[in-house]
Design a protein around this motif. Structure first.
Motif, PDB file in Angstrom:
ATOM      1  N   PHE A   1       0.847  -1.185   0.000  1.00 49.33           N
ATOM      2  CA  PHE A   1       0.000   0.000   0.000  1.00 49.33           C
ATOM      3  C   PHE A   1       0.886   1.240   0.000  1.00 49.33           C
ATOM      4  O   PHE A   1       1.902   1.285   0.689  1.00 49.33           O
ATOM      5  CB  PHE A   1      -0.883   0.057   1.252  1.00 49.33           C
ATOM      6  N   VAL A   2       0.482   2.252  -0.767  1.00 47.64           N
ATOM      7  CA  VAL A   2       1.159   3.555  -0.766  1.00 47.64           C
ATOM      8  C   VAL A   2       0.195   4.546  -0.142  1.00 47.64           C
ATOM      9  O   VAL A   2      -0.913   4.757  -0.635  1.00 47.64           O
ATOM     10  CB  VAL A   2       1.520   4.000  -2.210  1.00 47.64           C
ATOM     11  N   ILE A   3       0.620   5.149   0.972  1.00 43.63           N
ATOM     12  CA  ILE A   3      -0.217   6.108   1.689  1.00 43.63           C
ATOM     13  C   ILE A   3       0.358   7.505   1.466  1.00 43.63           C
ATOM     14  O   ILE A   3       1.384   7.852   2.052  1.00 43.63           O
ATOM     15  CB  ILE A   3      -0.240   5.801   3.206  1.00 43.63           C
ATOM     16  N   PRO A   4      -0.264   8.331   0.609  1.00 48.58           N
ATOM     17  CA  PRO A   4       0.249   9.693   0.389  1.00 48.58           C
ATOM     18  C   PRO A   4       0.219  10.513   1.685  1.00 48.58           C
ATOM     19  O   PRO A   4      -0.721  10.419   2.474  1.00 48.58           O
ATOM     20  CB  PRO A   4      -0.716  10.279  -0.644  1.00 48.58           C
ATOM     21  N   TRP A   5       1.249  11.300   1.888  1.00 49.91           N
ATOM     22  CA  TRP A   5       1.365  12.108   3.102  1.00 49.91           C
ATOM     23  C   TRP A   5       0.164  13.037   3.269  1.00 49.91           C
ATOM     24  O   TRP A   5      -0.294  13.267   4.393  1.00 49.91           O
ATOM     25  CB  TRP A   5       2.663  12.907   3.076  1.00 49.91           C
ATOM     26  N   ALA A   6      -0.376  13.544   2.176  1.00 51.24           N
ATOM     27  CA  ALA A   6      -1.508  14.473   2.236  1.00 51.24           C
ATOM     28  C   ALA A   6      -2.752  13.827   2.846  1.00 51.24           C
ATOM     29  O   ALA A   6      -3.648  14.529   3.305  1.00 51.24           O
ATOM     30  CB  ALA A   6      -1.818  15.005   0.846  1.00 51.24           C
ATOM     31  N   GLN A   7      -2.830  12.500   2.856  1.00 49.51           N
ATOM     32  CA  GLN A   7      -4.015  11.823   3.382  1.00 49.51           C
ATOM     33  C   GLN A   7      -3.858  11.373   4.837  1.00 49.51           C
ATOM     34  O   GLN A   7      -4.726  10.732   5.386  1.00 49.51           O
ATOM     35  CB  GLN A   7      -4.375  10.646   2.478  1.00 49.51           C
ATOM     36  N   ILE A   8      -2.750  11.734   5.458  1.00 53.48           N
ATOM     37  CA  ILE A   8      -2.556  11.413   6.869  1.00 53.48           C
ATOM     38  C   ILE A   8      -3.273  12.466   7.709  1.00 53.48           C
ATOM     39  O   ILE A   8      -3.026  13.656   7.565  1.00 53.48           O
ATOM     40  CB  ILE A   8      -1.062  11.348   7.221  1.00 53.48           C
ATOM     41  N   SER A   9      -4.202  12.016   8.547  1.00 53.80           N
ATOM     42  CA  SER A   9      -4.981  12.934   9.386  1.00 53.80           C
ATOM     43  C   SER A   9      -4.304  13.209  10.715  1.00 53.80           C
ATOM     44  O   SER A   9      -4.284  14.335  11.193  1.00 53.80           O
ATOM     45  CB  SER A   9      -6.369  12.351   9.666  1.00 53.80           C
ATOM     46  N   LYS A  10      -3.769  12.163  11.334  1.00 56.78           N
ATOM     47  CA  LYS A  10      -3.212  12.310  12.676  1.00 56.78           C
ATOM     48  C   LYS A  10      -2.181  11.221  12.920  1.00 56.78           C
ATOM     49  O   LYS A  10      -2.383  10.077  12.555  1.00 56.78           O
ATOM     50  CB  LYS A  10      -4.341  12.183  13.705  1.00 56.78           C
ATOM     51  N   ILE A  11      -1.076  11.617  13.546  1.00 58.53           N
ATOM     52  CA  ILE A  11      -0.057  10.654  13.957  1.00 58.53           C
ATOM     53  C   ILE A  11      -0.044  10.656  15.474  1.00 58.53           C
ATOM     54  O   ILE A  11       0.230  11.676  16.109  1.00 58.53           O
ATOM     55  CB  ILE A  11       1.332  11.020  13.403  1.00 58.53           C
ATOM     56  N   GLY A  12      -0.383   9.510  16.047  1.00 58.11           N
ATOM     57  CA  GLY A  12      -0.404   9.376  17.494  1.00 58.11           C
ATOM     58  C   GLY A  12       0.788   8.583  17.989  1.00 58.11           C
ATOM     59  O   GLY A  12       1.711   8.288  17.238  1.00 58.11           O
ATOM     60  N   GLU A  13       0.747   8.215  19.252  1.00 58.93           N
ATOM     61  CA  GLU A  13       1.841   7.447  19.851  1.00 58.93           C
ATOM     62  C   GLU A  13       2.016   6.089  19.202  1.00 58.93           C
ATOM     63  O   GLU A  13       3.127   5.642  18.976  1.00 58.93           O
ATOM     64  CB  GLU A  13       1.573   7.250  21.345  1.00 58.93           C
ATOM     65  N   ASP A  14       0.883   5.405  18.924  1.00 55.68           N
ATOM     66  CA  ASP A  14       0.930   4.044  18.392  1.00 55.68           C
ATOM     67  C   ASP A  14       0.272   3.891  17.034  1.00 55.68           C
ATOM     68  O   ASP A  14       0.454   2.866  16.379  1.00 55.68           O
ATOM     69  CB  ASP A  14       0.216   3.081  19.351  1.00 55.68           C
ATOM     70  N   ILE A  15      -0.512   4.871  16.626  1.00 57.21           N
ATOM     71  CA  ILE A  15      -1.354   4.722  15.432  1.00 57.21           C
ATOM     72  C   ILE A  15      -1.241   5.943  14.529  1.00 57.21           C
ATOM     73  O   ILE A  15      -1.084   7.070  14.996  1.00 57.21           O
ATOM     74  CB  ILE A  15      -2.832   4.522  15.847  1.00 57.21           C
ATOM     75  N   ILE A  16      -1.341   5.692  13.228  1.00 57.72           N
ATOM     76  CA  ILE A  16      -1.438   6.760  12.229  1.00 57.72           C
ATOM     77  C   ILE A  16      -2.818   6.638  11.591  1.00 57.72           C
ATOM     78  O   ILE A  16      -3.166   5.582  11.051  1.00 57.72           O
ATOM     79  CB  ILE A  16      -0.341   6.627  11.155  1.00 57.72           C
ATOM     80  N   LEU A  17      -3.613   7.698  11.685  1.00 60.97           N
ATOM     81  CA  LEU A  17      -4.952   7.705  11.091  1.00 60.97           C
ATOM     82  C   LEU A  17      -4.881   8.369   9.720  1.00 60.97           C
ATOM     83  O   LEU A  17      -4.318   9.453   9.586  1.00 60.97           O
ATOM     84  CB  LEU A  17      -5.926   8.462  11.991  1.00 60.97           C
ATOM     85  N   VAL A  18      -5.455   7.690   8.719  1.00 58.53           N
ATOM     86  CA  VAL A  18      -5.470   8.241   7.364  1.00 58.53           C
ATOM     87  C   VAL A  18      -6.915   8.392   6.909  1.00 58.53           C
ATOM     88  O   VAL A  18      -7.787   7.631   7.308  1.00 58.53           O
ATOM     89  CB  VAL A  18      -4.670   7.362   6.365  1.00 58.53           C
ATOM     90  N   ASP A  19      -7.162   9.394   6.085  1.00 56.53           N
ATOM     91  CA  ASP A  19      -8.494   9.678   5.565  1.00 56.53           C
ATOM     92  C   ASP A  19      -8.485   9.356   4.077  1.00 56.53           C
ATOM     93  O   ASP A  19      -8.112  10.181   3.263  1.00 56.53           O
ATOM     94  CB  ASP A  19      -8.829  11.153   5.812  1.00 56.53           C
ATOM     95  N   MET A  20      -8.866   8.110   3.746  1.00 58.90           N
ATOM     96  CA  MET A  20      -8.814   7.657   2.360  1.00 58.90           C
ATOM     97  C   MET A  20     -10.160   7.084   1.950  1.00 58.90           C
ATOM     98  O   MET A  20     -10.769   6.344   2.703  1.00 58.90           O
ATOM     99  CB  MET A  20      -7.745   6.575   2.190  1.00 58.90           C
ATOM    100  N   GLU A  21     -10.585   7.427   0.757  1.00 55.57           N
ATOM    101  CA  GLU A  21     -11.786   6.831   0.182  1.00 55.57           C
ATOM    102  C   GLU A  21     -11.389   5.529  -0.497  1.00 55.57           C
ATOM    103  O   GLU A  21     -10.468   5.493  -1.302  1.00 55.57           O
ATOM    104  CB  GLU A  21     -12.414   7.774  -0.854  1.00 55.57           C
ATOM    105  N   GLY A  22     -12.057   4.450  -0.170  1.00 57.33           N
ATOM    106  CA  GLY A  22     -11.765   3.162  -0.793  1.00 57.33           C
ATOM    107  C   GLY A  22     -10.417   2.612  -0.367  1.00 57.33           C
ATOM    108  O   GLY A  22      -9.860   2.975   0.658  1.00 57.33           O
ATOM    109  N   GLU A  23      -9.885   1.737  -1.195  1.00 55.24           N
ATOM    110  CA  GLU A  23      -8.603   1.090  -0.896  1.00 55.24           C
ATOM    111  C   GLU A  23      -7.449   1.958  -1.375  1.00 55.24           C
ATOM    112  O   GLU A  23      -7.530   2.600  -2.415  1.00 55.24           O
ATOM    113  CB  GLU A  23      -8.555  -0.271  -1.603  1.00 55.24           C
TER     114      GLU A  23
END
Length: 99
Positions: A59-81
């Protein structure tokens, strides 16, 4: 302001906010040179048939779609796969990433 290293990102799991799916853990980052900016994070694709037949494309996760970086988790806002990239060869070794 939170600071982190690329090495520390490897211990963070990526979760898609829209679907709730766990995409996996970061294994690499794409950095734009000479700016030195992270443009995407790479996550290994899911295992095929209990891991006996390798993995699907990464999977390639573009930096622009990262919503929040926490201590243990990175939340991304992506439509579909997320977009896929064949980042490993048939033996499971990482290949270079070219965008």
């Amino acid at each position: 302001m939170m600071q982190t290293t690329v090495a520390e990102l490897r211990y963070k799991e990526i979760i898609n906010l829209n679907t709730g799916h766990r995409l996996g853990f970061v294994y690499d980052a794409v950095i734009s040179l000479p700016e030195g900016q992270v443009t995407a994070l790479l996550v290994p694709g899911p295992a095929r048939f209990f891991g006996l037949f390798g993995r699907e494309d990464d999977f390639v996760i573009p930096w622009a779609q990262i919503s929040k970086i926490g201590e243990d988790i990175i939340l991304v806002d992506m439509e579909g796969e997320p977009r896929r990239h064949a980042g490993r060869d048939s033996r499971g070794k990482k290949r270079g990433v070219f965008f």
